[in-house]
Design a protein around this motif. Structure first.
Motif, PDB file in Angstrom:
ATOM      1  N   UNK A  31      46.912  49.554  39.699  1.00  0.00           N
ATOM      2  CA  UNK A  31      46.977  50.383  38.501  1.00  0.00           C
ATOM      3  C   UNK A  31      46.419  51.796  38.676  1.00  0.00           C
ATOM      4  N   UNK A  32      45.613  51.985  39.693  1.00  0.00           N
ATOM      5  CA  UNK A  32      44.941  53.263  39.853  1.00  0.00           C
ATOM      6  C   UNK A  32      43.485  53.148  39.439  1.00  0.00           C
ATOM      7  N   UNK A  33      42.715  54.106  39.894  1.00  0.00           N
ATOM      8  CA  UNK A  33      41.274  54.038  39.701  1.00  0.00           C
ATOM      9  C   UNK A  33      40.817  54.104  38.240  1.00  0.00           C
ATOM     10  N   UNK A  34      41.323  55.018  37.414  1.00  0.00           N
ATOM     11  CA  UNK A  34      40.806  55.088  36.034  1.00  0.00           C
ATOM     12  C   UNK A  34      41.014  53.801  35.233  1.00  0.00           C
ATOM     13  N   UNK A  35      42.181  53.209  35.329  1.00  0.00           N
ATOM     14  CA  UNK A  35      42.442  51.978  34.580  1.00  0.00           C
ATOM     15  C   UNK A  35      41.653  50.806  35.149  1.00  0.00           C
ATOM     16  N   UNK A  36      41.463  50.795  36.457  1.00  0.00           N
ATOM     17  CA  UNK A  36      40.692  49.720  37.076  1.00  0.00           C
ATOM     18  C   UNK A  36      39.224  49.805  36.657  1.00  0.00           C
ATOM     19  N   UNK A  37      38.702  51.004  36.585  1.00  0.00           N
ATOM     20  CA  UNK A  37      37.309  51.173  36.143  1.00  0.00           C
ATOM     21  C   UNK A  37      37.157  50.687  34.710  1.00  0.00           C
ATOM     22  N   UNK A  38      38.092  51.064  33.838  1.00  0.00           N
ATOM     23  CA  UNK A  38      38.020  50.660  32.442  1.00  0.00           C
ATOM     24  C   UNK A  38      38.125  49.146  32.305  1.00  0.00           C
ATOM     25  N   UNK A  39      39.062  48.529  33.009  1.00  0.00           N
ATOM     26  CA  UNK A  39      39.251  47.085  32.907  1.00  0.00           C
ATOM     27  C   UNK A  39      38.037  46.323  33.442  1.00  0.00           C
ATOM     28  N   UNK A  40      37.480  46.785  34.548  1.00  0.00           N
ATOM     29  CA  UNK A  40      36.323  46.106  35.121  1.00  0.00           C
ATOM     30  C   UNK A  40      35.082  46.318  34.257  1.00  0.00           C
ATOM     31  N   UNK A  41      34.938  47.501  33.688  1.00  0.00           N
ATOM     32  CA  UNK A  41      33.813  47.748  32.775  1.00  0.00           C
ATOM     33  C   UNK A  41      33.919  46.850  31.554  1.00  0.00           C
ATOM     34  N   UNK A  42      35.130  46.632  31.072  1.00  0.00           N
ATOM     35  CA  UNK A  42      35.328  45.736  29.937  1.00  0.00           C
ATOM     36  C   UNK A  42      34.962  44.303  30.307  1.00  0.00           C
ATOM     37  N   UNK A  43      35.310  43.909  31.525  1.00  0.00           N
ATOM     38  CA  UNK A  43      34.961  42.565  31.992  1.00  0.00           C
ATOM     39  C   UNK A  43      33.446  42.409  32.095  1.00  0.00           C
ATOM     40  N   UNK A  44      32.773  43.414  32.612  1.00  0.00           N
ATOM     41  CA  UNK A  44      31.310  43.380  32.699  1.00  0.00           C
ATOM     42  C   UNK A  44      30.696  43.328  31.306  1.00  0.00           C
ATOM     43  N   UNK A  45      31.272  44.085  30.365  1.00  0.00           N
ATOM     44  CA  UNK A  45      30.763  44.079  28.991  1.00  0.00           C
ATOM     45  C   UNK A  45      30.914  42.703  28.353  1.00  0.00           C
ATOM     46  N   UNK A  46      32.029  42.020  28.615  1.00  0.00           N
ATOM     47  CA  UNK A  46      32.216  40.667  28.082  1.00  0.00           C
ATOM     48  C   UNK A  46      31.203  39.697  28.677  1.00  0.00           C
ATOM     49  N   UNK A  47      30.957  39.822  29.975  1.00  0.00           N
ATOM     50  CA  UNK A  47      29.952  38.974  30.617  1.00  0.00           C
ATOM     51  C   UNK A  47      28.581  39.242  30.018  1.00  0.00           C
ATOM     52  N   UNK A  48      28.246  40.530  29.843  1.00  0.00           N
ATOM     53  CA  UNK A  48      26.963  40.914  29.269  1.00  0.00           C
ATOM     54  C   UNK A  48      26.804  40.342  27.857  1.00  0.00           C
ATOM     55  N   UNK A  49      27.841  40.455  27.046  1.00  0.00           N
ATOM     56  CA  UNK A  49      27.771  39.959  25.667  1.00  0.00           C
ATOM     57  C   UNK A  49      27.563  38.445  25.639  1.00  0.00           C
ATOM     58  N   UNK A  50      28.292  37.744  26.497  1.00  0.00           N
ATOM     59  CA  UNK A  50      28.158  36.282  26.529  1.00  0.00           C
ATOM     60  C   UNK A  50      26.743  35.881  26.943  1.00  0.00           C
ATOM     61  N   UNK A  51      26.203  36.563  27.951  1.00  0.00           N
ATOM     62  CA  UNK A  51      24.844  36.247  28.392  1.00  0.00           C
ATOM     63  C   UNK A  51      23.818  36.619  27.329  1.00  0.00           C
ATOM     64  N   UNK A  52      24.045  37.728  26.644  1.00  0.00           N
ATOM     65  CA  UNK A  52      23.120  38.200  25.618  1.00  0.00           C
ATOM     66  C   UNK A  52      23.073  37.239  24.440  1.00  0.00           C
TER      67      UNK A  52
END
Length: 82
Positions: A31-52
């Motif tokens: 997809x390219x770097x900008x979209x990959x960064x956004x998608x991975x950041x969203x995945x990290x945010x979901x993990x963070x929310x679940x752990x929180x």
């Protein structure tokens, strides 16, 4: 502010041999770097929310686990197409 923190975490994870790093590199190639960064950041945010919310500990599945699941999905998709 959290948005920036998650994006910085993606840059670090992208260089590691973890499931998140593999996920990021796979998306970046497709997809390219900008979209990959956004998608991975969203995945990290979901993990963070679940752990929180649950208070659980995070156990990283590892790069091999992610690669195995990716191969299984690819084989299943090929079976569906055939």
């Amino acid at each position: 502010m959290l948005k920036t923190a998650f994006r910085m975490a993606v840059q670090t994870a992208g260089k590691s041999n973890s499931a998140l790093g593999t996920f990021y590199r796979r998306l970046r190639s497709r997809l390219g770097s900008p979209k990959a960064i956004t998608a991975t950041a969203h995945k990290i945010a979901r993990i963070f929310y679940k752990l929180w919310t649950t208070g659980a500990d995070y156990t990283a599945p590892g790069m091999d686990y992610y690669e195995q699941r990716y191969r299984e999905r690819m084989v299943n998709n090929l079976h569906k197409k055939a």
